[in-house]
Design a protein around this motif. Structure first.
Motif, PDB file in Angstrom:
ATOM      1  N   GLY A   1       0.842  -1.192   0.000  1.00 23.75           N
ATOM      2  CA  GLY A   1       0.000   0.000   0.000  1.00 23.75           C
ATOM      3  C   GLY A   1       0.874   1.236   0.000  1.00 23.75           C
ATOM      4  N   GLY A   2       0.607   2.148   0.929  1.00 27.06           N
ATOM      5  CA  GLY A   2       1.422   3.349   1.050  1.00 27.06           C
ATOM      6  C   GLY A   2       2.473   3.236   2.131  1.00 27.06           C
ATOM      7  N   THR A   3       2.857   2.009   2.489  1.00 25.92           N
ATOM      8  CA  THR A   3       3.790   1.774   3.587  1.00 25.92           C
ATOM      9  C   THR A   3       5.062   1.088   3.099  1.00 25.92           C
ATOM     10  OG1 THR A   3       1.943   1.556   5.142  1.00 25.92           O
ATOM     11  CG2 THR A   3       4.075   0.710   5.860  1.00 25.92           C
TER      12      THR A   3
ATOM     13  N   TRP B   1       9.394  -6.613  12.331  1.00 25.89           N
ATOM     14  CA  TRP B   1       9.172  -5.813  11.133  1.00 25.89           C
ATOM     15  C   TRP B   1       8.764  -4.402  11.527  1.00 25.89           C
ATOM     16  CZ3 TRP B   1       7.703 -10.755  11.992  1.00 25.89           C
ATOM     17  CH2 TRP B   1       8.225 -11.726  11.131  1.00 25.89           C
ATOM     18  N   ARG B   2       9.123  -3.444  10.689  1.00 26.93           N
ATOM     19  CA  ARG B   2       8.797  -2.054  10.956  1.00 26.93           C
ATOM     20  C   ARG B   2       8.181  -1.431   9.718  1.00 26.93           C
ATOM     21  NH1 ARG B   2      12.482   2.464  11.017  1.00 26.93           N
ATOM     22  NH2 ARG B   2      14.185   0.929  10.872  1.00 26.93           N
ATOM     23  N   GLY B   3       7.074  -0.697   9.917  1.00 23.81           N
ATOM     24  CA  GLY B   3       6.401  -0.009   8.833  1.00 23.81           C
ATOM     25  C   GLY B   3       6.641   1.482   8.902  1.00 23.81           C
ATOM     26  N   MET B   4       6.910   2.098   7.737  1.00 19.53           N
ATOM     27  CA  MET B   4       7.148   3.537   7.643  1.00 19.53           C
ATOM     28  C   MET B   4       6.315   4.109   6.500  1.00 19.53           C
ATOM     29  SD  MET B   4      11.299   3.353   8.002  1.00 19.53           S
ATOM     30  CE  MET B   4      11.373   1.959   6.871  1.00 19.53           C
ATOM     31  N   ARG B   5       5.989   5.365   6.629  1.00 20.77           N
ATOM     32  CA  ARG B   5       5.266   6.024   5.543  1.00 20.77           C
ATOM     33  C   ARG B   5       6.149   6.064   4.303  1.00 20.77           C
ATOM     34  NH1 ARG B   5       1.299   9.795   5.653  1.00 20.77           N
ATOM     35  NH2 ARG B   5       2.669  11.229   4.523  1.00 20.77           N
TER      36      ARG B   5
ATOM     37  N   ALA C   1      -1.858  -6.089   1.964  1.00 21.86           N
ATOM     38  CA  ALA C   1      -1.346  -6.946   3.032  1.00 21.86           C
ATOM     39  C   ALA C   1       0.167  -7.003   3.014  1.00 21.86           C
ATOM     40  CB  ALA C   1      -1.916  -8.360   2.912  1.00 21.86           C
ATOM     41  N   VAL C   2       0.722  -7.201   4.230  1.00 23.64           N
ATOM     42  CA  VAL C   2       2.128  -7.515   4.411  1.00 23.64           C
ATOM     43  C   VAL C   2       2.207  -8.979   4.833  1.00 23.64           C
ATOM     44  CG1 VAL C   2       4.222  -7.042   5.732  1.00 23.64           C
ATOM     45  CG2 VAL C   2       2.659  -5.163   5.147  1.00 23.64           C
ATOM     46  N   VAL C   3       3.033  -9.767   4.182  1.00 22.15           N
ATOM     47  CA  VAL C   3       3.207 -11.166   4.567  1.00 22.15           C
ATOM     48  C   VAL C   3       4.563 -11.291   5.250  1.00 22.15           C
ATOM     49  CG1 VAL C   3       3.418 -13.552   3.785  1.00 22.15           C
ATOM     50  CG2 VAL C   3       1.747 -12.028   2.722  1.00 22.15           C
ATOM     51  N   ALA C   4       4.537 -11.743   6.514  1.00 18.29           N
ATOM     52  CA  ALA C   4       5.744 -11.888   7.320  1.00 18.29           C
ATOM     53  C   ALA C   4       5.902 -13.357   7.703  1.00 18.29           C
ATOM     54  CB  ALA C   4       5.648 -11.027   8.574  1.00 18.29           C
TER      55      ALA C   4
ATOM     56  N   LEU D   1       7.406 -22.983  10.853  1.00 16.53           N
ATOM     57  CA  LEU D   1       7.330 -21.619  10.355  1.00 16.53           C
ATOM     58  C   LEU D   1       6.012 -21.011  10.802  1.00 16.53           C
ATOM     59  CD1 LEU D   1       8.473 -22.060   6.632  1.00 16.53           C
ATOM     60  CD2 LEU D   1       9.820 -21.036   8.466  1.00 16.53           C
ATOM     61  N   VAL D   2       6.012 -19.720  11.028  1.00 17.98           N
ATOM     62  CA  VAL D   2       4.786 -18.982  11.290  1.00 17.98           C
ATOM     63  C   VAL D   2       4.619 -17.972  10.168  1.00 17.98           C
ATOM     64  CG1 VAL D   2       3.613 -17.334  12.792  1.00 17.98           C
ATOM     65  CG2 VAL D   2       4.802 -19.292  13.783  1.00 17.98           C
ATOM     66  N   VAL D   3       3.495 -18.061   9.464  1.00 14.82           N
ATOM     67  CA  VAL D   3       3.188 -17.151   8.360  1.00 14.82           C
ATOM     68  C   VAL D   3       2.075 -16.226   8.811  1.00 14.82           C
ATOM     69  CG1 VAL D   3       2.471 -16.959   5.957  1.00 14.82           C
ATOM     70  CG2 VAL D   3       3.842 -18.926   6.691  1.00 14.82           C
ATOM     71  N   ARG D   4       2.364 -14.930   8.830  1.00 11.33           N
ATOM     72  CA  ARG D   4       1.369 -13.954   9.255  1.00 11.33           C
ATOM     73  C   ARG D   4       1.125 -12.935   8.149  1.00 11.33           C
ATOM     74  NH1 ARG D   4       2.684 -11.420  15.006  1.00 11.33           N
ATOM     75  NH2 ARG D   4       4.877 -11.390  14.323  1.00 11.33           N
ATOM     76  N   SER D   5      -0.111 -12.499   8.026  1.00 10.40           N
ATOM     77  CA  SER D   5      -0.428 -11.363   7.155  1.00 10.40           C
ATOM     78  C   SER D   5      -0.864 -10.201   8.032  1.00 10.40           C
ATOM     79  CB  SER D   5      -1.522 -11.716   6.145  1.00 10.40           C
ATOM     80  OG  SER D   5      -2.741 -12.029   6.793  1.00 10.40           O
ATOM     81  N   LEU D   6      -0.371  -9.009   7.703  1.00 10.30           N
ATOM     82  CA  LEU D   6      -0.606  -7.809   8.499  1.00 10.30           C
ATOM     83  C   LEU D   6      -1.204  -6.718   7.626  1.00 10.30           C
ATOM     84  CD1 LEU D   6       2.972  -7.693  10.118  1.00 10.30           C
ATOM     85  CD2 LEU D   6       0.979  -8.943  10.986  1.00 10.30           C
ATOM     86  N   THR D   7      -1.950  -5.818   8.238  1.00 14.52           N
ATOM     87  CA  THR D   7      -2.479  -4.676   7.497  1.00 14.52           C
ATOM     88  C   THR D   7      -1.352  -3.676   7.269  1.00 14.52           C
ATOM     89  OG1 THR D   7      -3.162  -3.630   9.563  1.00 14.52           O
ATOM     90  CG2 THR D   7      -4.812  -4.944   8.400  1.00 14.52           C
ATOM     91  N   PRO D   8      -1.221  -3.119   6.062  1.00 12.56           N
ATOM     92  CA  PRO D   8      -0.130  -2.182   5.792  1.00 12.56           C
ATOM     93  C   PRO D   8      -0.195  -0.911   6.627  1.00 12.56           C
ATOM     94  CG  PRO D   8      -1.057  -3.017   3.742  1.00 12.56           C
ATOM     95  CD  PRO D   8      -1.980  -3.448   4.832  1.00 12.56           C
ATOM     96  N   GLY D   9      -1.411  -0.455   6.930  1.00 11.03           N
ATOM     97  CA  GLY D   9      -1.542   0.830   7.595  1.00 11.03           C
ATOM     98  C   GLY D   9      -1.114   0.845   9.045  1.00 11.03           C
ATOM     99  N   ASP D  10      -1.420  -0.234   9.811  1.00 11.66           N
ATOM    100  CA  ASP D  10      -1.116  -0.225  11.240  1.00 11.66           C
ATOM    101  C   ASP D  10      -0.439  -1.494  11.741  1.00 11.66           C
ATOM    102  OD1 ASP D  10      -3.186  -2.019  11.097  1.00 11.66           O
ATOM    103  OD2 ASP D  10      -4.647  -0.767  12.141  1.00 11.66           O
ATOM    104  N   GLY D  11      -0.156  -2.450  10.864  1.00  8.62           N
ATOM    105  CA  GLY D  11       0.528  -3.669  11.273  1.00  8.62           C
ATOM    106  C   GLY D  11      -0.339  -4.662  12.022  1.00  8.62           C
TER     107      GLY D  11
END
Length: 328
Positions: free
Chosen positions: A217-219, A228-232, A259-262, A271-281
């Motif tokens: 997205g915009g992250t 993991w760290r999200g930035m604008r 989505a972010v896939v971590a 393994l642990v597969v997680r999906s996160l929202t781009p805006g707030d993690g």
């Protein structure tokens, strides 16, 4: 009987002349079109085929066609015109198919340099190598900008895709882990912002790493030593931070529009597969995947739906997993 035989011979001669004219017109036109395509650089693979067919057909049929036409020359011009039209019709429907190069970039120097990756926008083709990133104008291949990492650093990672005209690059000194990230404006070749990364491990020589930086997205998202760290993406300001689970270490990162896939490598061979929202993690899905080895190769095939390929056995084919919604 003799008059009828003469009439029959005339009919046969006319038919042979018509066939010869049709054949000759088609072959000569194919030959001319093929030669013109080489001289003026137009058409695709089909035009090259027409050149070969025209040259071969003209050479093989020159004598018999000439003999047939000479026996009844009146029928030949119309038949030759029909053959030419047939060849043009084949060119229209088939000759332009195929791919021909429009431009090509010069070979790398030294020749042993390997590319890190590439991006494409509407106007620019970008090729990244460890020491330099180059933007080529997509229409003619002219170099419009060059960017180099600061100091003695090399490019060690790049996002799989871009958003708008922004791509992410990781860079570091030789053999050191990717400790810095730059957002590069591909329309100008200029850095819009730079940030630091807390990396996990070093690299082997100047080999690039995958799954270090991503755009979702915009992250802008980076993989760090403990999560993991999200930035604008616009300015690099921090938005969110997500830690890996206890007993797990970040392994792979991928970004998509929504989505972010971590992927985390955990003790106990899983393994642990997680999906996160781009805006707030925020976590959307979580799935635990059992593995057989201690150091599997993981590739994120898709972020929507979340799909990963796991190769934990070098003697077997990678196994794809599509995590289910919710925690597993």
């Amino acid at each position: 009987m003799l008059r009828r035989a003469a009439v029959d011979r005339r009919k046969v001669a006319l038919c042979l002349s018509a066939v010869g004219g049709l054949y000759g017109g088609a072959m000569l036109t194919s030959l001319v079109i093929g030669i013109a395509s080489l001289v003026f650089d137009f058409g695709g693979d089909g035009v090259i085929v027409m050149l070969l067919v025209g040259a071969g057909g003209t050479a093989l049929g020159l004598l018999p066609v000439t003999a047939a036409v000479m026996n009844a020359p009146r029928a030949a011009p119309a038949a030759a015109l029909a053959g030419a039209l047939l060849a043009v019709g084949v060119l229209h429907f088939y000759g332009g198919q195929g791919v021909r190069p429009v431009w090509s970039a010069a070979h790398d120097h030294p020749s042993g340099v390997r590319a890190v990756g590439s991006w494409t926008t509407e106007d620019i083709v970008v090729r990244a190598r460890p020491d330099e990133v180059t933007g080529y104008r997509i229409t003619d291949g002219i170099v419009v900008w060059r960017w180099s990492p600061p100091g003695q650093e090399v490019v060690c990672a790049m996002s799989e895709g871009v958003r708008g005209s922004i791509g992410l690059l990781g860079h570091a000194t030789t053999k050191a882990p990717c400790a810095a990230v730059t957002a590069l404006d591909l329309s100008s070749g200029r850095s819009t912002w730079q940030g630091s990364v807390r990396p996990a491990v070093g690299r082997w020589g100047d080999e690039s790493e995958e799954g270090i930086v991503a755009i979702a997205g915009g992250t802008a998202v980076v993989r760090e030593v403990d999560g993991w760290r999200g930035m604008r993406l616009a300015d690099g300001s921090a938005v969110w931070s997500v830690k890996a689970e206890a007993g797990c270490a970040p392994q792979r990162l991928a970004g998509g529009p929504d989505a972010v896939v971590a992927v985390e490598l955990c003790s106990g061979r899983s393994l642990v597969v997680r999906s996160l929202t781009p805006g707030d993690g925020r976590e959307l899905t979580r799935t635990a995947v059992p593995i057989a080895g201690d150091n599997p190769t993981v590739a994120v095939l898709s972020t929507a739906p979340v799909t990963v390929a796991v190769d934990d056995n070098p003697c077997a084919a990678p196994t794809p997993y599509r995590p289910s919604t919710g925690r597993g």
